[in-house]
Design a protein around this motif. Structure first.
Motif, PDB file in Angstrom:
ATOM      1  N   ILE A 163     -22.844 -15.324 -34.210  1.00  0.00           N
ATOM      2  CA  ILE A 163     -22.434 -15.254 -32.718  1.00  0.00           C
ATOM      3  C   ILE A 163     -21.879 -13.910 -32.648  1.00  0.00           C
ATOM      4  O   ILE A 163     -21.339 -13.163 -33.456  1.00  0.00           O
ATOM      5  CB  ILE A 163     -21.123 -16.373 -32.776  1.00  0.00           C
ATOM      6  CG1 ILE A 163     -21.608 -17.645 -32.990  1.00  0.00           C
ATOM      7  CG2 ILE A 163     -20.336 -16.054 -31.706  1.00  0.00           C
ATOM      8  CD1 ILE A 163     -20.792 -18.865 -33.047  1.00  0.00           C
ATOM      9  N   GLN A 165     -20.048 -10.452 -31.701  1.00  0.00           N
ATOM     10  CA  GLN A 165     -18.685 -10.127 -32.019  1.00  0.00           C
ATOM     11  C   GLN A 165     -17.520 -10.151 -30.956  1.00  0.00           C
ATOM     12  O   GLN A 165     -16.593 -10.782 -31.103  1.00  0.00           O
ATOM     13  CB  GLN A 165     -18.624  -8.492 -32.359  1.00  0.00           C
ATOM     14  CG  GLN A 165     -17.447  -7.995 -32.896  1.00  0.00           C
ATOM     15  CD  GLN A 165     -16.875  -8.497 -34.243  1.00  0.00           C
ATOM     16  OE1 GLN A 165     -17.844  -8.517 -35.103  1.00  0.00           O
ATOM     17  NE2 GLN A 165     -15.787  -8.827 -34.610  1.00  0.00           N
ATOM     18  N   GLU A 166     -17.923 -10.107 -29.559  1.00  0.00           N
ATOM     19  CA  GLU A 166     -17.222 -10.247 -28.523  1.00  0.00           C
ATOM     20  C   GLU A 166     -16.465 -11.622 -28.342  1.00  0.00           C
ATOM     21  O   GLU A 166     -15.310 -11.827 -28.044  1.00  0.00           O
ATOM     22  CB  GLU A 166     -17.752  -9.806 -27.276  1.00  0.00           C
ATOM     23  CG  GLU A 166     -18.321  -8.326 -27.170  1.00  0.00           C
ATOM     24  CD  GLU A 166     -19.508  -7.936 -27.895  1.00  0.00           C
ATOM     25  OE1 GLU A 166     -20.295  -8.935 -28.092  1.00  0.00           O
ATOM     26  OE2 GLU A 166     -19.584  -6.788 -28.393  1.00  0.00           O
ATOM     27  N   ILE A 167     -17.518 -12.549 -28.647  1.00  0.00           N
ATOM     28  CA  ILE A 167     -17.242 -13.935 -28.574  1.00  0.00           C
ATOM     29  C   ILE A 167     -16.082 -14.350 -29.750  1.00  0.00           C
ATOM     30  O   ILE A 167     -15.227 -14.892 -29.683  1.00  0.00           O
ATOM     31  CB  ILE A 167     -18.436 -14.972 -28.834  1.00  0.00           C
ATOM     32  CG1 ILE A 167     -19.256 -14.540 -27.470  1.00  0.00           C
ATOM     33  CG2 ILE A 167     -18.226 -16.275 -28.775  1.00  0.00           C
ATOM     34  CD1 ILE A 167     -20.557 -15.515 -27.449  1.00  0.00           C
ATOM     35  N   ILE A 168     -16.400 -13.887 -30.898  1.00  0.00           N
ATOM     36  CA  ILE A 168     -15.596 -14.249 -32.161  1.00  0.00           C
ATOM     37  C   ILE A 168     -13.994 -13.586 -31.793  1.00  0.00           C
ATOM     38  O   ILE A 168     -13.088 -13.841 -31.960  1.00  0.00           O
ATOM     39  CB  ILE A 168     -16.016 -13.423 -33.355  1.00  0.00           C
ATOM     40  CG1 ILE A 168     -17.460 -14.544 -33.692  1.00  0.00           C
ATOM     41  CG2 ILE A 168     -15.149 -13.474 -34.448  1.00  0.00           C
ATOM     42  CD1 ILE A 168     -18.168 -13.793 -34.719  1.00  0.00           C
ATOM     43  N   ASN A 169     -14.071 -12.410 -31.162  1.00  0.00           N
ATOM     44  CA  ASN A 169     -12.803 -11.638 -30.713  1.00  0.00           C
ATOM     45  C   ASN A 169     -11.999 -12.455 -29.913  1.00  0.00           C
ATOM     46  O   ASN A 169     -10.864 -12.567 -30.013  1.00  0.00           O
ATOM     47  CB  ASN A 169     -13.316 -10.147 -30.134  1.00  0.00           C
ATOM     48  CG  ASN A 169     -13.582  -9.154 -31.365  1.00  0.00           C
ATOM     49  OD1 ASN A 169     -13.631  -9.542 -32.333  1.00  0.00           O
ATOM     50  ND2 ASN A 169     -14.166  -8.127 -30.708  1.00  0.00           N
ATOM     51  N   ASN A 170     -12.828 -13.004 -28.801  1.00  0.00           N
ATOM     52  CA  ASN A 170     -12.253 -13.802 -27.975  1.00  0.00           C
ATOM     53  C   ASN A 170     -11.568 -15.032 -28.821  1.00  0.00           C
ATOM     54  O   ASN A 170     -10.505 -15.734 -28.202  1.00  0.00           O
ATOM     55  CB  ASN A 170     -12.834 -14.185 -26.951  1.00  0.00           C
ATOM     56  CG  ASN A 170     -13.328 -13.097 -25.709  1.00  0.00           C
ATOM     57  OD1 ASN A 170     -12.441 -11.908 -25.628  1.00  0.00           O
ATOM     58  ND2 ASN A 170     -14.295 -12.981 -25.160  1.00  0.00           N
ATOM     59  N   ILE A 171     -12.504 -15.911 -29.624  1.00  0.00           N
ATOM     60  CA  ILE A 171     -11.869 -16.978 -30.182  1.00  0.00           C
ATOM     61  C   ILE A 171     -10.783 -16.969 -30.964  1.00  0.00           C
ATOM     62  O   ILE A 171      -9.704 -17.516 -31.089  1.00  0.00           O
ATOM     63  CB  ILE A 171     -13.071 -17.569 -30.966  1.00  0.00           C
ATOM     64  CG1 ILE A 171     -14.233 -18.151 -30.280  1.00  0.00           C
ATOM     65  CG2 ILE A 171     -12.504 -18.818 -31.791  1.00  0.00           C
ATOM     66  CD1 ILE A 171     -15.463 -18.286 -30.692  1.00  0.00           C
ATOM     67  N   GLU A 173      -8.325 -14.114 -30.817  1.00  0.00           N
ATOM     68  CA  GLU A 173      -7.817 -13.126 -30.101  1.00  0.00           C
ATOM     69  C   GLU A 173      -6.108 -12.799 -30.852  1.00  0.00           C
ATOM     70  O   GLU A 173      -5.796 -11.738 -30.712  1.00  0.00           O
ATOM     71  CB  GLU A 173      -7.853 -13.151 -28.668  1.00  0.00           C
ATOM     72  CG  GLU A 173      -6.964 -14.548 -28.198  1.00  0.00           C
ATOM     73  CD  GLU A 173      -6.975 -14.383 -26.697  1.00  0.00           C
ATOM     74  OE1 GLU A 173      -7.594 -13.496 -26.070  1.00  0.00           O
ATOM     75  OE2 GLU A 173      -6.569 -15.754 -26.137  1.00  0.00           O
TER      76      GLU A 173
END
Length: 185
Positions: A163, A165-171, A173
């Motif tokens: 997945i 990195q940006e999505i992981i960062n959001n999840i 956060e």
């Protein structure tokens, strides 16, 4: 997710820095630290002497295995005793790495995590593992009252199918993501 292997690798890395390190195998369901260091799992433990559980690997690296013996029907140490053992070991070692189970029904896991200064939470960046991680972190923070600041996330087995990195960062956060380890394949 690779908890035991990462624990061993961190222990070996700390050895190179001459940091007096102890690895504790608190994963009583799938304990494997002794196997990774090629030492016997069981030998003559003295239940009254915790140091008998510690195996000297190098000048700066020791391992604490066979901890499941402390939780056997015959011994049944208390949760408070677990906390005292870890606190006492903090006086001897510069770094204590603890390999635990992700099983939340084991009461001692809550105690172990609360005694820790920092928690390195390994997550494989795929849909199923992220969903499990979210649920587990929710238990840690909401039910066990572990401060979010203690939890650091390390992405393991990162590859082209992971997945983004940006999505992981959001999840995640509200948590510190400390790095990622790429998958070999």
């Amino acid at each position: 997710s690779g908890k035991s292997l990462i624990t061993v690798l961190l222990g070996k890395a700390s050895k190179k820095l001459s940091i007096k390190t102890l690895i504790i195998d608190f994963d009583i369901i799938n304990n494997s630290i002794n196997t990774l260091f090629k030492v016997p799992r069981y030998f003559d433990f003295d239940m009254k002497n915790i140091s008998s559980f510690i195996t000297h690997i190098t000048n700066s690296l020791d391992i604490f295995c066979g901890i499941d013996m402390l939780f056997s029907q015959d011994n049944k140490i208390s949760i408070e005793k677990v906390s005292c053992i870890i606190e006492k070991l903090k006086d001897t070692y510069d770094l204590i790495l603890i390999d635990t189970s992700s099983e939340t029904t084991l009461k001692y896991i809550k105690t172990v995590l609360n005694v820790c200064d920092k928690i390195l939470f390994l997550i494989e960046p795929n849909l199923l593992e992220i969903k499990k991680a979210e649920q587990l972190i929710e238990i840690y923070v909401e039910d066990w009252e572990i401060p979010k600041e203690k939890i650091n996330i390390l992405l393991n087995k990162v590859n082209g199918h992971s997945i983004a990195q940006e999505i992981i960062n959001n999840i995640f956060e509200n948590f510190r993501i400390v790095g990622k380890i790429s998958s070999i394949y």
